[in-house]
Design a protein around this motif. Sequence first.
Motif, PDB file in Angstrom:
ATOM      1  N   GLY A  51     -29.038 -31.167   9.061  1.00  0.00           N
ATOM      2  CA  GLY A  51     -28.732 -30.206   8.017  1.00  0.00           C
ATOM      3  C   GLY A  51     -27.354 -30.375   7.418  1.00  0.00           C
ATOM      4  N   GLN A  52     -26.487 -31.166   8.089  1.00  0.00           N
ATOM      5  CA  GLN A  52     -25.121 -31.340   7.603  1.00  0.00           C
ATOM      6  C   GLN A  52     -24.924 -32.629   6.819  1.00  0.00           C
ATOM      7  OE1 GLN A  52     -23.220 -30.993  11.453  1.00  0.00           O
ATOM      8  NE2 GLN A  52     -22.795 -28.831  11.149  1.00  0.00           N
ATOM      9  N   ILE A  53     -25.942 -33.479   6.788  1.00  0.00           N
ATOM     10  CA  ILE A  53     -25.817 -34.739   6.050  1.00  0.00           C
ATOM     11  C   ILE A  53     -25.757 -34.456   4.551  1.00  0.00           C
ATOM     12  CG2 ILE A  53     -27.009 -36.884   5.455  1.00  0.00           C
ATOM     13  CD1 ILE A  53     -28.237 -36.848   8.248  1.00  0.00           C
ATOM     14  N   ASP A  54     -24.821 -35.098   3.869  1.00  0.00           N
ATOM     15  CA  ASP A  54     -24.747 -35.003   2.418  1.00  0.00           C
ATOM     16  C   ASP A  54     -25.801 -35.946   1.840  1.00  0.00           C
ATOM     17  OD1 ASP A  54     -24.185 -34.939  -0.264  1.00  0.00           O
ATOM     18  OD2 ASP A  54     -22.115 -35.648  -0.081  1.00  0.00           O
ATOM     19  N   ALA A  55     -26.940 -35.373   1.465  1.00  0.00           N
ATOM     20  CA  ALA A  55     -28.062 -36.200   1.023  1.00  0.00           C
ATOM     21  C   ALA A  55     -27.709 -37.025  -0.206  1.00  0.00           C
ATOM     22  CB  ALA A  55     -29.275 -35.316   0.740  1.00  0.00           C
ATOM     23  N   SER A  56     -26.843 -36.505  -1.061  1.00  0.00           N
ATOM     24  CA  SER A  56     -26.488 -37.232  -2.284  1.00  0.00           C
ATOM     25  C   SER A  56     -25.659 -38.473  -1.996  1.00  0.00           C
ATOM     26  CB  SER A  56     -25.726 -36.307  -3.236  1.00  0.00           C
ATOM     27  OG  SER A  56     -24.497 -35.894  -2.660  1.00  0.00           O
ATOM     28  N   ALA A  57     -25.101 -38.574  -0.768  1.00  0.00           N
ATOM     29  CA  ALA A  57     -24.256 -39.720  -0.425  1.00  0.00           C
ATOM     30  C   ALA A  57     -25.013 -40.777   0.376  1.00  0.00           C
ATOM     31  CB  ALA A  57     -23.047 -39.242   0.374  1.00  0.00           C
ATOM     32  N   VAL A  58     -26.293 -40.551   0.626  1.00  0.00           N
ATOM     33  CA  VAL A  58     -27.108 -41.467   1.430  1.00  0.00           C
ATOM     34  C   VAL A  58     -28.249 -41.996   0.566  1.00  0.00           C
ATOM     35  CG1 VAL A  58     -28.545 -41.676   3.495  1.00  0.00           C
ATOM     36  CG2 VAL A  58     -26.549 -40.170   3.512  1.00  0.00           C
ATOM     37  N   PRO A  59     -28.541 -43.297   0.619  1.00  0.00           N
ATOM     38  CA  PRO A  59     -29.685 -43.808  -0.158  1.00  0.00           C
ATOM     39  C   PRO A  59     -30.960 -43.052   0.180  1.00  0.00           C
ATOM     40  CG  PRO A  59     -28.380 -45.623   0.714  1.00  0.00           C
ATOM     41  CD  PRO A  59     -27.833 -44.375   1.338  1.00  0.00           C
ATOM     42  N   LEU A  60     -31.744 -42.766  -0.844  1.00  0.00           N
ATOM     43  CA  LEU A  60     -32.950 -41.968  -0.661  1.00  0.00           C
ATOM     44  C   LEU A  60     -33.884 -42.602   0.357  1.00  0.00           C
ATOM     45  CD1 LEU A  60     -34.840 -39.657  -1.375  1.00  0.00           C
ATOM     46  CD2 LEU A  60     -35.581 -40.958  -3.386  1.00  0.00           C
ATOM     47  N   GLU A  61     -34.099 -43.906   0.282  1.00  0.00           N
ATOM     48  CA  GLU A  61     -35.023 -44.548   1.211  1.00  0.00           C
ATOM     49  C   GLU A  61     -34.512 -44.466   2.644  1.00  0.00           C
ATOM     50  OE1 GLU A  61     -38.130 -45.444   0.829  1.00  0.00           O
ATOM     51  OE2 GLU A  61     -37.854 -44.608  -1.178  1.00  0.00           O
ATOM     52  N   THR A  62     -33.196 -44.464   2.835  1.00  0.00           N
ATOM     53  CA  THR A  62     -32.636 -44.302   4.179  1.00  0.00           C
ATOM     54  C   THR A  62     -32.959 -42.918   4.717  1.00  0.00           C
ATOM     55  OG1 THR A  62     -30.834 -45.836   3.694  1.00  0.00           O
ATOM     56  CG2 THR A  62     -30.505 -44.307   5.524  1.00  0.00           C
ATOM     57  N   PRO A  86     -31.994 -26.629  10.861  1.00  0.00           N
ATOM     58  CA  PRO A  86     -32.596 -27.811  10.216  1.00  0.00           C
ATOM     59  C   PRO A  86     -32.544 -27.837   8.696  1.00  0.00           C
ATOM     60  CG  PRO A  86     -33.958 -27.120  12.056  1.00  0.00           C
ATOM     61  CD  PRO A  86     -32.896 -26.071  11.906  1.00  0.00           C
ATOM     62  N   LEU A  87     -32.576 -26.663   8.023  1.00  0.00           N
ATOM     63  CA  LEU A  87     -32.524 -26.654   6.560  1.00  0.00           C
ATOM     64  C   LEU A  87     -31.281 -25.909   6.109  1.00  0.00           C
ATOM     65  CD1 LEU A  87     -33.870 -27.322   3.839  1.00  0.00           C
ATOM     66  CD2 LEU A  87     -35.077 -25.124   4.002  1.00  0.00           C
ATOM     67  N   SER A  88     -30.425 -26.583   5.359  1.00  0.00           N
ATOM     68  CA  SER A  88     -29.194 -25.981   4.848  1.00  0.00           C
ATOM     69  C   SER A  88     -29.332 -25.630   3.374  1.00  0.00           C
ATOM     70  CB  SER A  88     -28.015 -26.953   5.019  1.00  0.00           C
ATOM     71  OG  SER A  88     -28.192 -28.094   4.180  1.00  0.00           O
ATOM     72  N   THR A  89     -28.432 -24.786   2.893  1.00  0.00           N
ATOM     73  CA  THR A  89     -28.413 -24.448   1.473  1.00  0.00           C
ATOM     74  C   THR A  89     -28.125 -25.683   0.624  1.00  0.00           C
ATOM     75  OG1 THR A  89     -27.756 -22.159   1.897  1.00  0.00           O
ATOM     76  CG2 THR A  89     -27.231 -23.064  -0.274  1.00  0.00           C
ATOM     77  N   ALA A  90     -27.192 -26.527   1.081  1.00  0.00           N
ATOM     78  CA  ALA A  90     -26.864 -27.741   0.320  1.00  0.00           C
ATOM     79  C   ALA A  90     -28.084 -28.646   0.191  1.00  0.00           C
ATOM     80  CB  ALA A  90     -25.716 -28.482   0.996  1.00  0.00           C
ATOM     81  N   ARG A  91     -28.843 -28.784   1.275  1.00  0.00           N
ATOM     82  CA  ARG A  91     -30.032 -29.628   1.212  1.00  0.00           C
ATOM     83  C   ARG A  91     -31.089 -29.022   0.288  1.00  0.00           C
ATOM     84  NH1 ARG A  91     -32.001 -33.450   4.684  1.00  0.00           N
ATOM     85  NH2 ARG A  91     -29.807 -34.052   4.710  1.00  0.00           N
ATOM     86  N   MET A  92     -31.213 -27.686   0.304  1.00  0.00           N
ATOM     87  CA  MET A  92     -32.195 -27.034  -0.562  1.00  0.00           C
ATOM     88  C   MET A  92     -31.827 -27.226  -2.031  1.00  0.00           C
ATOM     89  SD  MET A  92     -35.043 -25.441   0.128  1.00  0.00           S
ATOM     90  CE  MET A  92     -35.975 -26.129  -1.245  1.00  0.00           C
ATOM     91  N   ARG A  93     -30.562 -27.176  -2.363  1.00  0.00           N
ATOM     92  CA  ARG A  93     -30.122 -27.440  -3.743  1.00  0.00           C
ATOM     93  C   ARG A  93     -30.514 -28.861  -4.147  1.00  0.00           C
ATOM     94  NH1 ARG A  93     -26.296 -23.977  -6.054  1.00  0.00           N
ATOM     95  NH2 ARG A  93     -25.301 -22.483  -4.621  1.00  0.00           N
ATOM     96  N   TRP A  94     -30.305 -29.797  -3.241  1.00  0.00           N
ATOM     97  CA  TRP A  94     -30.640 -31.196  -3.524  1.00  0.00           C
ATOM     98  C   TRP A  94     -32.131 -31.358  -3.749  1.00  0.00           C
ATOM     99  CZ3 TRP A  94     -33.100 -35.044  -0.313  1.00  0.00           C
ATOM    100  CH2 TRP A  94     -32.956 -36.360  -0.772  1.00  0.00           C
ATOM    101  N   PHE A  95     -32.929 -30.689  -2.929  1.00  0.00           N
ATOM    102  CA  PHE A  95     -34.383 -30.749  -3.111  1.00  0.00           C
ATOM    103  C   PHE A  95     -34.784 -30.238  -4.498  1.00  0.00           C
ATOM    104  CE2 PHE A  95     -35.150 -30.354   1.724  1.00  0.00           C
ATOM    105  CZ  PHE A  95     -35.286 -31.725   1.859  1.00  0.00           C
ATOM    106  N   TRP A  96     -34.246 -29.089  -4.901  1.00  0.00           N
ATOM    107  CA  TRP A  96     -34.583 -28.540  -6.219  1.00  0.00           C
ATOM    108  C   TRP A  96     -34.104 -29.464  -7.340  1.00  0.00           C
ATOM    109  CZ3 TRP A  96     -37.797 -24.971  -7.991  1.00  0.00           C
ATOM    110  CH2 TRP A  96     -38.298 -24.016  -7.099  1.00  0.00           C
ATOM    111  N   ASP A  97     -32.946 -30.078  -7.174  1.00  0.00           N
ATOM    112  CA  ASP A  97     -32.463 -31.027  -8.183  1.00  0.00           C
ATOM    113  C   ASP A  97     -33.434 -32.197  -8.328  1.00  0.00           C
ATOM    114  OD1 ASP A  97     -30.213 -29.533  -8.726  1.00  0.00           O
ATOM    115  OD2 ASP A  97     -28.878 -30.730  -7.462  1.00  0.00           O
ATOM    116  N   ASN A  98     -34.033 -32.599  -7.221  1.00  0.00           N
ATOM    117  CA  ASN A  98     -35.002 -33.689  -7.271  1.00  0.00           C
ATOM    118  C   ASN A  98     -36.311 -33.259  -7.935  1.00  0.00           C
ATOM    119  OD1 ASN A  98     -33.324 -35.489  -5.934  1.00  0.00           O
ATOM    120  ND2 ASN A  98     -34.155 -35.018  -3.917  1.00  0.00           N
TER     121      ASN A  98
END
Length: 317
Positions: free
Chosen positions: A24-35, A208-220
């Motif tokens: 939940g703490q990983i910055d999804a925008s900084a990691v390749p999507l396939e990774t 397991p689910l953070s607010t930052a990750r949920m924002r990223w999901f909606w952006d996608n």
Amino acid sequence: MSEPRAIDLDPEIASFVRLAEGLGQIDASAVPLETLRESARALRLPWNDGGPTMAATREMELEGLRCRLHQPVSTDALEPATIYLHGGGWTLLDIDTHDNLARRLALESGRPVMLVDYPRAPESSFPLPLLRLQDFIAELTRRSADFGLAKSFALCGDSAGANLALALALMLRDAAENNLRALGLIYGSYVDRYDSPSHRAFGGGDLPLSTARMRWFWDNYVPNAAERGDPLASPLHADLTGLPPVMMTIAQYDILYDENIAVADRLGAAGNELSVRVYPGTVHGFVEAAGAVGAVIAERAIHDMGKFLRHQIGNHE
């Protein structure tokens, strides 16, 4: 990992949370999507070993979508199925990461379960996944007898899959022919909003689910923010009248708790037949803990949903 704030986790769910430590703490925008996809898949595949044995499992492709039909018992009768839509923020996961859950749901409901790999975001953003699933359901209904299925069916999904299931139910409600008999919604995401008390309490990344990750999901899923008010993207805003019987599974310690309660309130106010169950000591994703750690409360939630589906679609042909 720091201990969650003011949270009394079920002990087996706490073990499940530790399996996903740090995700939940990983910055999804900084990691390749396939990774990210590979990591999320690799974490969950061991949870899908074992589980209930099916009388038959059929791999297929329908309307260009990979799908898997689990049949818990052998029968010559045409059986109503549950179409299951997996979670993963419209972006991650697939039918393999949710296979154990689907088999458990098939066993508990006594009915076939069809898993579907719908197109994922951001490659396929709103409303394309819904339109592809609409075509899938139409073709499955048209050819139902080819698969030993009745025309009537249920829809069920978790997280982003619950969002898609509710949106599809709205689309089917307005269609000329509607064979949807029941709707199972498991801790869904129903609105692009992050200021709720549950977001503030549980969204920091300890769970397991953070607010930052949920924002990223909606952006996608809905990259054009102006479209996020569309009721098919954010069903909390929809006219919720005229739906089939609904069961909602809600996790107590989930950033999506408040929007789930809001949807439940609106479904009830709209006159729908509704069952709502909040499972104490649980977090977002907890039904997967049945396969991951054998969590009793997760098994209970799957049993409850299976019983609901058995009752609602069991008498329809």
